[in-house]
Write an enzyme that holds these catalytic residues in place. Structure first.
Site, PDB file in Angstrom:
ATOM      1  N   GLU A   1       9.674  14.645  16.762  1.00  0.00           N
ATOM      2  CA  GLU A   1      10.123  14.582  15.366  1.00  0.00           C
ATOM      3  C   GLU A   1       9.358  15.633  14.557  1.00  0.00           C
ATOM      4  O   GLU A   1       8.132  15.621  14.498  1.00  0.00           O
ATOM      5  CB  GLU A   1       9.847  13.181  14.803  1.00  0.00           C
ATOM      6  CG  GLU A   1      10.344  13.018  13.389  1.00  0.00           C
ATOM      7  CD  GLU A   1      10.137  11.609  12.841  1.00  0.00           C
ATOM      8  OE1 GLU A   1       9.036  11.055  13.017  1.00  0.00           O
ATOM      9  OE2 GLU A   1      11.069  11.083  12.227  1.00  0.00           O
TER      10      GLU A   1
ATOM     11  N   CYS B   1      13.524   9.887   8.127  1.00  0.00           N
ATOM     12  CA  CYS B   1      13.327   9.331   9.464  1.00  0.00           C
ATOM     13  C   CYS B   1      14.617   9.415  10.283  1.00  0.00           C
ATOM     14  O   CYS B   1      14.580   9.530  11.492  1.00  0.00           O
ATOM     15  CB  CYS B   1      12.835   7.907   9.368  1.00  0.00           C
ATOM     16  SG  CYS B   1      13.775   6.952   8.192  1.00  0.00           S
TER      17      CYS B   1
ATOM     18  N   LYS C   1       0.861  -1.186   0.000  1.00  0.00           N
ATOM     19  CA  LYS C   1       0.000   0.000   0.000  1.00  0.00           C
ATOM     20  C   LYS C   1       0.894   1.232   0.000  1.00  0.00           C
ATOM     21  O   LYS C   1       1.640   1.473   0.943  1.00  0.00           O
ATOM     22  CB  LYS C   1      -0.930   0.055   1.203  1.00  0.00           C
ATOM     23  CG  LYS C   1      -2.019   1.113   0.963  1.00  0.00           C
ATOM     24  CD  LYS C   1      -2.652   1.675   2.212  1.00  0.00           C
ATOM     25  CE  LYS C   1      -1.866   2.758   2.878  1.00  0.00           C
ATOM     26  NZ  LYS C   1      -1.728   4.013   2.096  1.00  0.00           N
TER      27      LYS C   1
ATOM     28  N   GLU D   1       9.572   0.387  10.791  1.00  0.00           N
ATOM     29  CA  GLU D   1      10.664   1.358  10.654  1.00  0.00           C
ATOM     30  C   GLU D   1      10.026   2.712  10.886  1.00  0.00           C
ATOM     31  O   GLU D   1       9.239   3.181  10.063  1.00  0.00           O
ATOM     32  CB  GLU D   1      11.277   1.219   9.256  1.00  0.00           C
ATOM     33  CG  GLU D   1      12.697   1.707   9.202  1.00  0.00           C
ATOM     34  CD  GLU D   1      12.756   3.150   8.801  1.00  0.00           C
ATOM     35  OE1 GLU D   1      12.744   4.010   9.711  1.00  0.00           O
ATOM     36  OE2 GLU D   1      12.793   3.414   7.599  1.00  0.00           O
TER      37      GLU D   1
HETATM   38  P1  NAD Z   1       1.868   7.971   8.539  1.00  0.00           P
HETATM   39  O1  NAD Z   1       2.581   7.089   9.474  1.00  0.00           O
HETATM   40  O2  NAD Z   1       0.483   8.393   8.879  1.00  0.00           O
HETATM   41  O3  NAD Z   1       1.765   7.263   7.085  1.00  0.00           O
HETATM   42  C1  NAD Z   1       2.663   6.298   6.595  1.00  0.00           C
HETATM   43  C2  NAD Z   1       1.861   5.216   5.882  1.00  0.00           C
HETATM   44  O4  NAD Z   1       0.984   4.582   6.806  1.00  0.00           O
HETATM   45  C3  NAD Z   1       0.968   5.728   4.742  1.00  0.00           C
HETATM   46  O5  NAD Z   1       0.949   4.782   3.685  1.00  0.00           O
HETATM   47  C4  NAD Z   1      -0.399   5.791   5.409  1.00  0.00           C
HETATM   48  O6  NAD Z   1      -1.466   5.696   4.497  1.00  0.00           O
HETATM   49  C5  NAD Z   1      -0.360   4.587   6.318  1.00  0.00           C
HETATM   50  N1  NAD Z   1      -1.291   4.654   7.446  1.00  0.00           N
HETATM   51  C6  NAD Z   1      -1.746   5.758   8.092  1.00  0.00           C
HETATM   52  N2  NAD Z   1      -2.615   5.401   9.068  1.00  0.00           N
HETATM   53  C7  NAD Z   1      -2.717   4.057   9.023  1.00  0.00           C
HETATM   54  C8  NAD Z   1      -3.466   3.094   9.779  1.00  0.00           C
HETATM   55  N3  NAD Z   1      -4.301   3.463  10.765  1.00  0.00           N
HETATM   56  N4  NAD Z   1      -3.313   1.797   9.483  1.00  0.00           N
HETATM   57  C9  NAD Z   1      -2.474   1.397   8.502  1.00  0.00           C
HETATM   58  N5  NAD Z   1      -1.758   2.250   7.745  1.00  0.00           N
HETATM   59  C10 NAD Z   1      -1.872   3.563   8.008  1.00  0.00           C
HETATM   60  O7  NAD Z   1       2.755   9.215   8.265  1.00  0.00           O
HETATM   61  P2  NAD Z   1       2.278  10.644   7.678  1.00  0.00           P
HETATM   62  O8  NAD Z   1       0.958  11.077   8.165  1.00  0.00           O
HETATM   63  O9  NAD Z   1       2.415  10.534   6.247  1.00  0.00           O
HETATM   64  O10 NAD Z   1       3.360  11.589   8.356  1.00  0.00           O
HETATM   65  C11 NAD Z   1       3.213  11.951   9.722  1.00  0.00           C
HETATM   66  C12 NAD Z   1       4.524  11.859  10.435  1.00  0.00           C
HETATM   67  O11 NAD Z   1       5.026  10.525  10.353  1.00  0.00           O
HETATM   68  C13 NAD Z   1       5.646  12.687   9.854  1.00  0.00           C
HETATM   69  O12 NAD Z   1       5.595  14.010  10.261  1.00  0.00           O
HETATM   70  C14 NAD Z   1       6.838  11.964  10.381  1.00  0.00           C
HETATM   71  O13 NAD Z   1       7.095  12.347  11.692  1.00  0.00           O
HETATM   72  C15 NAD Z   1       6.429  10.526  10.342  1.00  0.00           C
HETATM   73  N6  NAD Z   1       6.903   9.819   9.126  1.00  0.00           N
HETATM   74  C16 NAD Z   1       7.966   9.013   9.235  1.00  0.00           C
HETATM   75  C17 NAD Z   1       8.444   8.363   8.115  1.00  0.00           C
HETATM   76  C18 NAD Z   1       9.636   7.457   8.173  1.00  0.00           C
HETATM   77  O14 NAD Z   1      10.317   7.274   7.167  1.00  0.00           O
HETATM   78  N7  NAD Z   1       9.915   6.840   9.303  1.00  0.00           N
HETATM   79  C19 NAD Z   1       7.844   8.539   6.881  1.00  0.00           C
HETATM   80  C20 NAD Z   1       6.723   9.360   6.802  1.00  0.00           C
HETATM   81  C21 NAD Z   1       6.277   9.988   7.944  1.00  0.00           C
END
Ligand code: NAD
Ligand code: MG
Length: 494
Positions: free
Chosen positions: A394, A297, A187, A263
């Site tokens: 973060e 990250c 996804k 991760e």
């Molecule tokens: P997120 O964790 O919400 O999204 C990452 C992925 O998880 C996306 O594909 C999203 O659709 C999916 N997701 C979201 N809610 C979910 C759920 N309930 N169940 C299953 N999958 C779900 O991240 P974001 O909203 O895009 O960004 C928010 C914060 O997350 C950023 O500000 C940052 O701090 C962190 N982030 C970290 C990384 C990393 O590489 N570790 C990457 C993106 C964001």
């Protein structure tokens, strides 16, 4: 080829045929919903993509399950490797179009897309393809029986990936999953679905049997959640926020106890001692925080500088940071493009305000850049204290705190004062000190005299709340294999 092709052009006039369907069973199909994906450089909608609901997640998992028990499961490992290598070649062939799409949908500078993101997915697939025919168990000497282990694939693996490195994350998930014989449902992030769908076309061209790789997009709370709690998904690999990581573990525990690797986020310390090569430290510290617009990250978001060189470092860091080339993602010389979305832009600006409110000094930047898109100036905070929000949370943007320290114990104490443990760095010419501090830090990766150097063949992952498991390198294989012990009786009696 498909009814879901959208013809468009980048703002610089590069013509694109975008794929917008859900990729299930080697076909592009409709979803239950659609999601608009936006160009963060101007806030305009690029295209509307099909979005998965539970129904389409079920279809993708069924396809993956059939492929696992069918053609993929029966294929020889060397043939699997051949397909992976072919896909890597096609990705390299189409580097330009993939780079154009990545920069359009994500906002990263085109030179980075070309030389880093697109190259990384190809090189990662090639690296793991090499393992496909080298995965085997052991013979264990036991009395009266022949005992051996088999390293078997787990089955259908789910992968939920973020928007910061859409293609590279796809490679990190596909490489180890495929070479070990699993099938996959990925996804993608609803903010950056387009480049992976272009790769989906190449998956068909490479000749993968239907259902081996399925790529869907959809909202996290709907499609992501359905995948994480699917009874036929045997493993889930997630990259994203710590908050969602917790949710993934919960969904796994409430469903079939699928294996989970995470991760997650970080708040990584970058420690600069007074004997370091200062000019080099400045350049690496810049890369450490501002690479990918701070949306990393492992970003070095907490810089600690030894007191005797603190003022000199700050001055040089500011001078160097002033030269950061912000600009249009499709310009060759752009270092920093826009943040991914309005939501992230607002979130980062709120952190900047909070930093000021709590008494930190905004030494440089702190403002929106330009008058369209989600750009933020590279921002440096000084006069920070360990308990301030901008030191603890973060930010995931181009915002760094620079603090002063006296000695090794002092800085190790501050570096460890976090729930995270993804990465850290030490700058010093003293090898003994570099080793001592590296050993004392709690982090999955410690860089010495460099920062943000990611390699497909070295393990990457988090200590503490930064994650579970390791991606990349040989270590990644364990996440996608299960060990079976076989005992063939020779002379044992009941
Ligand atoms: P997120 O964790 O919400 O999204 C990452 C992925 O998880 C996306 O594909 C999203 O659709 C999916 N997701 C979201 N809610 C979910 C759920 N309930 N169940 C299953 N999958 C779900 O991240 P974001 O909203 O895009 O960004 C928010 C914060 O997350 C950023 O500000 C940052 O701090 C962190 N982030 C970290 C990384 C990393 O590489 N570790 C990457 C993106 C964001
Ligand atoms: Mg987008």
């Amino acid at each position: 080829m498909s009814q879901f092709i959208v013809e468009t052009a980048t703002p610089k006039g590069y013509q694109l045929k975008l794929q917008t369907g859900l990729f299930i069973n080697n076909e592009f199909v409709a979803g239950s919903d659609t999601i608009d994906t936006v160009n963060p450089a101007n806030g305009k909608v690029i295209a509307s993509v099909q979005a998965a609901d539970k129904k389409e997640v079920d279809a993708a998992v069924d396809a993956a399950s059939k492929a696992f028990h069918g053609p993929w499961g029966k294929m020889t490992p060397s043939k699997r490797a051949e397909l992976m290598l072919k896909l890597a070649d096609l990705i390299d062939r189409d580097n330009e179009v993939l780079s154009q799409i990545e920069s359009l949908d994500n906002g990263k500078g085109i030179t980075f897309s070309r030389l880093f993101d697109v190259k990384q997915i190809a090189i990662t697939l090639r690296y793991f393809a090499g393992y496909a025919d080298k995965i085997h168990g052991k013979v264990i000497d036991i009395e009266g029986a022949l005992c051996y282990t088999r390293h078997e694939p787990i089955g259908v693996c789910g992968a939920i990936i973020p928007w910061n490195f859409p293609l590279m994350m796809l490679g990190w998930k596909l490489g180890p999953a495929l070479c070990t014989g699993n099938t996959v449902v990925v996804k993608t992030s609803e903010m950056t679905p387009l480049s992976a769908l272009k790769v989906a076309e190449l998956i068909v061209e490479a000749g993968f049997p239907p259902g081996v790789i399925n790529i869907i997009t959809g909202y996290g709370a709907i499609a992501g959640d359905a995948l994480a709690r699917h009874m036929k998904v045997s493993k889930i690999a997630f990259t994203g926020s710590t908050a969602v990581g917790r949710h993934i573990m919960k969904a796994a525990s409430e469903s079939n106890l699928k294996k989970v690797t995470l991760e997650l986020g970080g708040k990584s310390p970058n420690i600069i001692f007074d004997d370091a090569d200062l000019d080099l430290a400045v350049r690496w510290a810049h890369k450490g925080i501002f690479f990918n617009h701070g949306q990393c990250c492992c970003a070095g978001s907490r810089v600690y500088v030894q007191a005797s060189i603190y003022d000199k470092f700050l001055e040089k860091f500011k001078e160097y940071t002033k030269q950061t080339k912000l600009g249009h993602p499709h310009d060759d010389d752009t270092f920093q493009g826009p943040q991914i979305s309005k939501t992230q832009f607002d979130r980062i600006m709120t952190y900047i305000e909070k930093g000021k409110e709590e008494g930190a000094t905004c030494y440089m930047g702190g403002n929106r850049w330009g008058n369209e898109g989600y750009y933020i100036e590279p921002t440096i905070f000084t006069d920070v204290k360990q308990d301030m929000t901008i030191v603890r949370e973060e930010i995931f943007g181009p915002v760094v705190t620079v603090s002063k320290f006296e000695d090794v114990d002092d800085v190790v104490h501050m570096a460890l004062d976090t729930d995270y443990g993804l990465a850290a760095a030490v700058f010093t010419k003293d090898t003994a000190r570099a080793i001592d501090v590296s050993n004392r830090l709690q982090a999955g990766t410690v860089w010495v005299n460099c920062y943000n150097e990611l390699d497909y063949n070295t393990p990457f992952g988090g200590f503490r709340q930064s994650g579970i498991g390791r991606e990349n390198g040989e270590y990644a294989l364990d996440n996608y294999l299960q060990v079976k012990t076989v005992k063939i009786n020779v002379s044992r009696q009941p």
